[in-house]
Scaffold this motif. Structure first.
Motif, mmCIF file in Angstrom:
data_model
loop_
_atom_site.group_PDB
_atom_site.id
_atom_site.type_symbol
_atom_site.label_atom_id
_atom_site.label_comp_id
_atom_site.label_asym_id
_atom_site.label_seq_id
_atom_site.Cartn_x
_atom_site.Cartn_y
_atom_site.Cartn_z
ATOM 1 N N MET A 130 9.921 -2.046 -15.981
ATOM 2 C CA MET A 130 8.763 -1.851 -15.134
ATOM 3 C C MET A 130 9.104 -0.823 -14.057
ATOM 4 O O MET A 130 10.207 -0.827 -13.513
ATOM 5 N N ALA A 131 8.163 0.015 -13.722
ATOM 6 C CA ALA A 131 8.358 1.043 -12.701
ATOM 7 C C ALA A 131 8.459 0.416 -11.319
ATOM 8 O O ALA A 131 7.816 -0.595 -11.036
ATOM 9 N N HIS A 132 9.292 1.017 -10.484
ATOM 10 C CA HIS A 132 9.408 0.596 -9.093
ATOM 11 C C HIS A 132 9.542 1.829 -8.218
ATOM 12 O O HIS A 132 10.362 2.698 -8.487
ATOM 13 N N LEU A 133 8.735 1.875 -7.183
ATOM 14 C CA LEU A 133 8.827 2.957 -6.221
ATOM 15 C C LEU A 133 9.952 2.654 -5.239
ATOM 16 O O LEU A 133 10.104 1.518 -4.798
ATOM 17 N N LYS A 134 10.701 3.659 -4.863
ATOM 18 C CA LYS A 134 11.811 3.464 -3.928
ATOM 19 C C LYS A 134 11.332 3.450 -2.477
ATOM 20 O O LYS A 134 11.901 2.772 -1.641
ATOM 21 N N LEU A 135 10.305 4.227 -2.188
ATOM 22 C CA LEU A 135 9.720 4.308 -0.844
ATOM 23 C C LEU A 135 10.767 4.595 0.233
ATOM 24 O O LEU A 135 10.806 3.964 1.279
ATOM 25 N N GLU A 136 11.595 5.580 -0.027
ATOM 26 C CA GLU A 136 12.622 5.976 0.930
ATOM 27 C C GLU A 136 12.128 7.134 1.782
ATOM 28 O O GLU A 136 11.386 7.995 1.316
ATOM 29 N N ASN A 137 12.537 7.148 3.032
ATOM 30 C CA ASN A 137 12.261 8.251 3.951
ATOM 31 C C ASN A 137 10.774 8.529 4.127
ATOM 32 O O ASN A 137 10.358 9.683 4.216
ATOM 33 N N ASN A 138 9.979 7.493 4.172
ATOM 34 C CA ASN A 138 8.545 7.653 4.410
ATOM 35 C C ASN A 138 8.232 7.350 5.865
ATOM 36 O O ASN A 138 8.839 6.482 6.475
ATOM 37 N N THR A 139 7.286 8.088 6.399
ATOM 38 C CA THR A 139 6.842 7.816 7.762
ATOM 39 C C THR A 139 5.623 6.907 7.702
ATOM 40 O O THR A 139 4.877 6.905 6.721
ATOM 41 N N SER A 184 -3.146 -5.907 -3.778
ATOM 42 C CA SER A 184 -1.803 -6.366 -3.406
ATOM 43 C C SER A 184 -0.936 -6.627 -4.631
ATOM 44 O O SER A 184 0.251 -6.283 -4.632
ATOM 45 N N ASN A 185 -1.493 -7.218 -5.678
ATOM 46 C CA ASN A 185 -0.696 -7.516 -6.871
ATOM 47 C C ASN A 185 -0.133 -6.247 -7.486
ATOM 48 O O ASN A 185 1.067 -6.170 -7.791
ATOM 49 N N TYR A 186 -0.961 -5.234 -7.672
ATOM 50 C CA TYR A 186 -0.500 -3.998 -8.291
ATOM 51 C C TYR A 186 0.504 -3.275 -7.387
ATOM 52 O O TYR A 186 1.514 -2.741 -7.861
ATOM 53 N N SER A 187 0.217 -3.256 -6.092
ATOM 54 C CA SER A 187 1.148 -2.646 -5.154
ATOM 55 C C SER A 187 2.499 -3.362 -5.205
ATOM 56 O O SER A 187 3.552 -2.727 -5.241
ATOM 57 N N ASN A 188 2.459 -4.687 -5.255
ATOM 58 C CA ASN A 188 3.705 -5.456 -5.311
ATOM 59 C C ASN A 188 4.473 -5.201 -6.604
ATOM 60 O O ASN A 188 5.709 -5.155 -6.600
ATOM 61 N N HIS A 189 3.754 -5.036 -7.699
ATOM 62 C CA HIS A 189 4.438 -4.729 -8.962
ATOM 63 C C HIS A 189 5.197 -3.407 -8.857
ATOM 64 O O HIS A 189 6.293 -3.267 -9.417
ATOM 65 N N LEU A 190 4.631 -2.450 -8.144
ATOM 66 C CA LEU A 190 5.260 -1.131 -8.022
ATOM 67 C C LEU A 190 6.331 -1.056 -6.941
ATOM 68 O O LEU A 190 7.263 -0.265 -7.040
ATOM 69 N N THR A 191 6.187 -1.886 -5.896
ATOM 70 C CA THR A 191 7.100 -1.771 -4.754
ATOM 71 C C THR A 191 8.098 -2.917 -4.640
ATOM 72 O O THR A 191 9.051 -2.815 -3.880
ATOM 73 N N ASN A 192 7.863 -4.008 -5.361
ATOM 74 C CA ASN A 192 8.804 -5.126 -5.441
ATOM 75 C C ASN A 192 9.271 -5.634 -4.075
ATOM 76 O O ASN A 192 10.477 -5.678 -3.798
ATOM 77 N N PRO A 193 8.352 -6.050 -3.191
ATOM 78 C CA PRO A 193 8.801 -6.560 -1.893
ATOM 79 C C PRO A 193 9.562 -7.874 -2.043
ATOM 80 O O PRO A 193 9.226 -8.693 -2.903
#
Length: 183
Positions: free
Chosen positions: A1-10, A161-170
């Motif tokens: 499954m894809a996961h966004l890293k979300l590094e260095n975001n403001t 929220s569900n789709y965002s969580n699938h991509l960002t894995n909080p």
């Protein structure tokens, strides 16, 4: 499954304002909000829709949690299942046997809440395409056509929220940890 890293975001001023209000209201910022906050449109849309559903759905707080838990179950969102199980236990006062039935894919022990969960799950799984018989069964239990549309709103809120969580894995927040869930 894809996961966004979300590094260095403001974090934008819009997201920061929402995060600050959340901190003040809850005493912490849920990890999900931190991840969503990378995109202000997502966090703003989610929090606005969530608050509107809570205020305007025509469902009481127990019914609202049944909708959210049923959507989270169908969308296999571990984070939201844990969070809404906690909210159901501590804030909305959902009977534990109702929450656990939804979490365990078992019959909900309350007839009206069972009908609500069943239609919510069907609408979610079938992307809004349900039979007239399913709607009629829901209406026969005492709900209205406006409630059917409120379920659609609840599904939309939780899908964000569900789709965002699938991509960002909080990571599940400490307050929700006692209700961690896996399908």
């Amino acid at each position: 499954m894809a996961h966004l890293k979300l590094e260095n975001n403001t974090i934008s001023p819009i997201s920061q304002e929402i995060l600050d209000k959340t901190q003040k209201a809850l005493g912490f910022i849920p990890n999900m909000y931190q991840k969503m906050g990378v995109n202000p449109a997502l966090l703003d849309a989610y929090t606005y829709s969530y608050n509107s559903f809570r205020a305007n759905s025509g469902f009481n707080s127990v019914e609202q949690e049944v909708v959210f838990l049923s959507v989270a179950y169908e969308n296999n969102c571990e984070y939201c299942m844990a969070a809404h199980s906690f909210v159901g236990d501590m804030m909305s006062k959902v009977p534990t046997e109702v929450t656990n039935a939804i979490r365990d894919n078992k019959q909900v022990p309350d007839t009206k809440l069972a009908a609500l969960s069943k239609l919510t799950r069907s609408l979610t799984a079938n992307r809004g395409h349900v039979s007239q018989a399913e709607v009629d069964d829901f209406l026969a239990i005492g709900y209205t056509e406006a409630h059917v549309l409120s379920i659609v709103t609840g599904i939309a809120v939780k899908t964000l929220s569900n789709y965002s969580n699938h991509l960002t894995n909080p990571v599940v927040d400490v307050p929700f940890a006692g209700r961690i869930w896996k399908k």
